[in-house]
Each structure stands twice: as structure tokens, then as C-alpha cells.
Design an enzyme around this catalytic site. Sequence first.
Site, short mmCIF file in Angstrom:
data_model
loop_
_atom_site.label_atom_id
_atom_site.label_comp_id
_atom_site.label_asym_id
_atom_site.label_seq_id
_atom_site.Cartn_x
_atom_site.Cartn_y
_atom_site.Cartn_z
N HIS A 295 2.41 -41.03 -23.90
CA HIS A 295 3.50 -41.10 -22.92
C HIS A 295 3.10 -40.20 -21.75
O HIS A 295 2.38 -39.21 -21.95
CB HIS A 295 4.81 -40.55 -23.48
CG HIS A 295 5.36 -41.25 -24.67
ND1 HIS A 295 4.94 -40.98 -25.95
CD2 HIS A 295 6.34 -42.18 -24.78
CE1 HIS A 295 5.63 -41.70 -26.81
NE2 HIS A 295 6.47 -42.45 -26.13
N ASP B 143 3.69 -36.59 -22.36
CA ASP B 143 2.83 -35.94 -23.37
C ASP B 143 1.66 -35.23 -22.72
O ASP B 143 1.22 -34.17 -23.19
CB ASP B 143 2.23 -36.97 -24.34
CG ASP B 143 3.26 -37.83 -25.02
OD1 ASP B 143 4.39 -37.36 -25.24
OD2 ASP B 143 2.93 -38.99 -25.34
#
Length: 437
Positions: free
Chosen positions: A99, A102
Site C-alpha cells: 500500500h 506502507d
Amino acid sequence: MNEIFNIKKVEYEGPTSKNPFAFKYYDPEKVIAGKKMKDHLRFSMAYWHTLCADGTDMFGVGTINKSFGKQEVMEIYKQKVYAAFELMSKLGIEYFCFHDKDIAPEGDSLDEFQSNLDVIVPIIKEQMKKYGIKLLWGTANCFSNPRYMHGASTSCAADSFAYAAAQVKKALEITVELGGTGYVFWGGREGYETLLNTNMGLENDNYARFLKMAVEYGRKIGFKGDFYIEPKPKEPTKHQYDFDTATVLAFLRKYGLEKDFKMNIEANHATLAGHTFEHELYLATINNAFGSVDANQGDCQLGWDTDQFPTNVYETTLAMYRIIKAGGFTNGGLNFDAKARRGSNTYDDLFLSHIAGMDAFALGLINACKLIEDGRLDKFVNERYASYNTGIGADIVSGKATLESLAEYAHTLKGDLIPESGKQEYLESILNSVIFG
């Protein structure tokens, strides 16, 4: 640069090995059913769980420090990149997923977030080249920030919709830059808590509008991979619009998106929907919508998404049975959307948990190929439906039969109509004999 993990490269040592840092069943170069084991399985590391999840849950703070020895925020995120690629290299994992949130901190504004991404992505790109590791798929985290408390593309606030669009635009650009072959939409809050405050029609229409925009932009910038939707029934939202594969298929067909999207099936999500992992995979394959897999398992005694590493060999066997029978992966793979348990809080456990999952799916692959070669399951199913090969059954399948002709035929039937036994227990014993024989 000094190594972060004091662990040697994990090698295959075979079923008799007692070395916890060795594969017992995953032999990546072994050819089975015409392909190397690693090419059948296409293992991927989930960046969010492996590099970010620290054991925090609703009842307690984190139990493992994932700053990897750094203090300043951007230095921590840079160090996460080095940790990720060292871990993947030592495990022999050739793909990863992420993501946007992240890989870089959000900061205090969208501009700062995207500037942070622009610093980190070149480091990831350099590490990918160094280790020969590829991006399986990318995505944007449009669910954890408070701005998405009522959803992202289904939010009642148009500003939240627009912010999510900016995140997805950037995440698509990064996915293309890193050569990703997939892009996932997981509608973590695309649903509702109560219908008393919900315009369901508008929310579904907006969800479709958002997906169409993303597809158009992705193709415009050269994304040639697959778009995925990941079904999930609940948690955090009471009712989510991507409840299961069947629900997503109906949604896609309503809005004319069925040619643009495939499924990213997660085992634990299937459990929460009241299905089996195999069911969701089978349904996706027969609808030409199978794409990729988030490999994990849930706990049947808990009602939420526990994201455990997969160790149930029955589940991995039946999953690989459906995947292999459908022709295997194309752009997708087995992404370990899984985290070591909160009490498994050492760097060693990051390796041990992946080893357990990789061995479990290797066993699943071996068993699935044995089941196909054995042929008894296929033979039984074919014989069970043999009545559709000739006579009135063939007329039904070909479309020749009408309600009138079927009624006329039914009047010629004599005696009690008792279909043959389904022999479930016998078939389950075949599964056992193949797995343990």
C-alpha cells in the site's frame, strides 16, 4: 551495508530436516506438472504486515519494534526497504505487494505524502534491480485515515472521494514505474454501518465511477496488468459492498466493469463470508475472474480477520487443486497477507512464519497435482453429471429443451425418482488417501 537479520539464506533440506530455518517441502527449482515449483506458487511478501505491523491490537500496544534500528521517520522507512529485500532474498521470495502508506509516511499533507513517496520509490527500484525481485501488485490505503471514516469512493463527503482519487492516481503511477502486473482495490470501508443514514444507490454508483476513472487512467499511463477487487464481507464495516465473489461479480456486471476486473481472493475473507477458500476460488475460476490470492487463514473460533500464516494443508491442497485445474496464475500469485502472531515477536519469527506458509502451500501444490493425476475425483464428478451428456440432459445443455418438452418427458418417467448417492464421505477418504498415502 550491514545485514539487518542474522539469518542465512533459507534452503530446501527435505522433509526429514529438523532445521527450523530450512524448507521441508518447498523446493523452488523442482519441476512439478511441467513447471518449477516457484513458478506455480509465485510467492509474494506483503509489505504492510511484514515491515509495518508491530503486534498492536484492539487491546494492546505493539510487541515488536519495526524501526529496524533507526530513529528519524524517513530513515526508518528507508531501512524498511532494506529489511524487506534482505528478507525476501534470504527466503527466495520473488515478488512483493504494497500500500502507498506502507512504504512512506503520510506526513501532514497530500503534497508531503507524495514527496515522501518520491524519495522512497527510487530506493525500492534500486533494490528490485539488485535482487531481481518484482512487484506483484500495488494499492492505496484508502481506509485507515479518519478522512475515510465513512468510506473513500463511497463516502458521503466528495472531498474524501477526491483525496482517495489522488492517492490511487499516485499509487497507479508507482505501480507502473515499478513494473507491477496488478493493482488491487480493497474497499476497507466501502459499505455502511446503518441504512438510516445511507444512500446505497449513490454510494454504489460512485464506487463504479471511481473504478472506471482508475481503469481509464491506468491504461492511459501504460498499465498493462490486471485490476483486482478483493472481496471481504465485514470488519471494519458492518456491511461491505464487496461482500464476496458473487456479490462483486454482480456489481461489476451491473456497471459494465466485468471485463476490467478479476478477483484477488483472500482465504480469511472467504471464511468471514461463510464460505470456504476453495468455494471463492472455484467461483472466480468458473466466471473467468480468477486473478490473484492473498494467502492466509483465519481462526474459526474468532469472528474477525486474524490474518494468520497458512498452515492448514487441507486448505492449501484444495486451493491449489482449483488453481492448477484453472490453468494456474498469469499475472497473480500467492501474496502472504499474513502476520506472525502478536506473541511471535522476534525477527526470527518473520522468517519462521513465512517458511511455515511456503511449506504449507508447497505441500498443497504437491497434493493437488497428486489428486489430478489420481483422477478419481474428476472421474466421480464426470459420472455424477453423465445424464447431461445424452438424451433429455443433452437437450437441456444444448438449449433444445423447452418447458413444454421437459414436462412431456417428465410424464413418461416411472417409479420413484431417486438420484444416486453423492458419496461425500468416500470422496473425503480419497482426499485423505492421496494426502497421506
